[in-house]
Design an enzyme around this catalytic site. Structure first.
Site, short mmCIF file in Angstrom:
data_model
loop_
_atom_site.label_atom_id
_atom_site.label_comp_id
_atom_site.label_asym_id
_atom_site.label_seq_id
_atom_site.Cartn_x
_atom_site.Cartn_y
_atom_site.Cartn_z
N ARG A 175 -23.56 28.21 -35.95
CA ARG A 175 -22.34 27.81 -35.24
C ARG A 175 -21.77 26.58 -35.93
NH1 ARG A 175 -23.99 27.82 -28.96
NH2 ARG A 175 -26.00 27.11 -29.73
N LYS A 215 -22.10 24.76 -15.80
CA LYS A 215 -22.59 24.03 -16.97
C LYS A 215 -21.51 23.91 -18.04
CE LYS A 215 -25.66 24.94 -20.95
NZ LYS A 215 -24.62 25.35 -21.93
N ASN A 216 -20.88 25.03 -18.39
CA ASN A 216 -19.93 25.02 -19.51
C ASN A 216 -18.60 24.35 -19.17
OD1 ASN A 216 -21.74 26.29 -21.21
ND2 ASN A 216 -21.01 28.35 -20.72
N CYS A 268 -29.72 25.70 -28.52
CA CYS A 268 -30.39 26.99 -28.64
C CYS A 268 -30.22 27.57 -30.04
CB CYS A 268 -29.82 27.97 -27.61
SG CYS A 268 -30.48 27.73 -25.95
N ARG A 292 -32.08 24.38 -18.91
CA ARG A 292 -30.90 23.81 -19.56
C ARG A 292 -29.62 24.21 -18.82
NH1 ARG A 292 -29.57 25.72 -24.59
NH2 ARG A 292 -27.94 24.14 -24.45
N ASP A 341 -22.73 35.35 -23.39
CA ASP A 341 -23.71 34.68 -22.54
C ASP A 341 -24.31 35.61 -21.48
OD1 ASP A 341 -23.61 32.32 -23.85
OD2 ASP A 341 -22.51 31.21 -22.32
#
Length: 417
Positions: free
Chosen positions: A121, A22-23, A116, A397, A305
């Protein structure tokens, strides 16, 4: 409403292949905007955040289609640099469209991102860097409007090795005039993967994975086919599930290199782990040793994470463990749900004290963010009896099908719609 049902208390055993990252994929999808042509991205995970990014690409004029797990993006008809607010609000990663659109069109209009709720951030680092690269900024009615007569390379020194800011600067700098140097750059493997993708398309980037990344601007990028790496956090989650529930499992498509801190920690807790370039094998008796202190840090430190998932495992460790969350202050919002299983967890500022209990009991819980939701799944696998987990949307997600994968490891888990 959909929910996940877990009948826990049984050991896991089996083999599962790890999905695309994903990242890594999200910034690569943003980077496709810099290429005027057709890009094929293999091993692309079919997760909600990818679907949201596809909607953004389609909203600005690109076309997207699937061939199994290959995503084909055609950017030739890109026709606007305004990103619709409804899509940006869905996930924070949308902010990296700024650098890509500035590089391609020399302008972008976007709102502040959502995603989220794990803590503040801000994007100050992103905006300050753009200004240092000849970009003019204007804020009006919650919108950020950026324009430039041309991106100009510069030396950018980050106060914190922000992953998103590093990605945005790279994306803006690829087609810039001159050289851009990022000092105190993020070192995450996903940064390296983005740079590999861009270099394959003709960019000139060096230093990925170190604290100094240099980008020499080029005139254009060419269409390519690229295969994304596997997701280290998904792999880490499944390692944690086996560690907590007990058993033995084989993860394929990924090695332990990008998970070194997680693997080291699980070994300290009593797990047996061996690995090669494309596999990890873990075995666990399920009742593990506590860890005196875990501190989340930027890569190569322990990843934030994975903090919630490891906390779930420590809930039945044979003693007291401590975690200090240095990255996102909101990570502990998940603790109130973990306590429902019978866990003994105390929060003192950014420190969590976990006193291991002899067993957990299934219950009804509610996910409120991505990794916290995965941590509740792990707790449900460890607990005796049935667990009902609401709001699986958050897990979707980032996990293509967490129930399917865990069933391959022998878990009694299903998504009820």
């Amino acid at each position: 409403m959909a929910f996940i049902e877990i009948n826990g208390g049984k050991q896991l055993s089996g083999e599962v292949n790890i999905q695309g990252s994903k990242n890594a994929v999200l910034p690569i999808l943003a980077a496709t905007v810099l290429i005027n042509g057709i890009i094929k991205l293999n091993h692309c995970p079919k997760i909600l955040d990818v679907f949201h990014m596809i909607k953004i690409l389609e909203a600005i004029g690109c076309n997207a289609s699937w061939e199994k797990h290959t995503l084909i993006i055609d950017t030739t008809k890109l026709n606007t640099s305004t990103v619709p607010e409804e899509y940006v609000r869905l996930m924070r990663s949308s902010i990296i469209m700024m650098g890509a659109l500035l590089g391609r069109t020399h302008s972008v209009t976007i709102t502040y991102p959502g995603g989220c709720t794990i803590g503040a951030r801000p994007i100050d680092f992103h905006l300050s860097a753009f200004q240092d690269m000849n970009v003019s900024l204007e804020e009006e009615d919650g919108l950020i409007k950026c324009t430039t007569t041309g991106i100009v390379g510069n030396e950018i020194s980050l106060k914190f090795p922000s992953v998103g800011a590093t990605e945005n600067i790279i994306l803006a700098a690829v087609l810039a005039t001159g050289k851009t140097s990022i000092i105190n750059a993020a070192k995450e493997p996903e940064i390296t993967e983005l740079c590999k993708f861009l270099n394959t398309a003709g960019a000139e980037i060096t230093g990925a994975g170190t604290e100094k990344i240099e980008i020499n601007g080029v005139e254009y990028l060419h269409p390519i086919e690229y295969t994304a790496c596997s997701d280290r956090i998904v792999a880490g989650t499944y390692l944690a599930a086996v560690a907590g529930a007990g058993g033995e499992a084989v993860l394929t498509g990924i090695g332990a290199g990008s998970l070194q801190m997680v693997v080291t920690l699980l070994r300290e807790m009593g797990c047996n782990i061996i690995s090669g370039e494309e596999y990890i094998i873990i075995s666990s008796l399920g009742r593990l040793k506590p860890i005196s202190l875990i501190r989340t840090m930027p890569y190569p430190g322990f990843p934030t994470d994975m903090q919630s998932q490891i906390m779930s495992v420590l809930m039945t460790a044979t003693g007291t463990s401590r975690i200090i969350e240095e990255i996102f202050e909101g990570r502990y919002q998940n603790v109130k749900e973990q306590i429902k299983f019978g866990a003994d967890i105390q929060i003192e500022g950014r420190t969590a004290v976990i006193n291991g209990v002899s067993n957990l009991t299934g219950c009804e819980v509610f996910a409120s963010e991505l990794r916290g939701g995965a941590a509740l799944v792990i707790a449900g696998l460890m607990a005796r009896g049935k667990t009902t987990l609401h709001n699986p949307y958050f897990i979707e997600r980032g996990y293509e099908d967490i129930c399917r994968d865990l069933r391959k490891l022998g878990a009694d888990i299903k998504l009820v719609t």
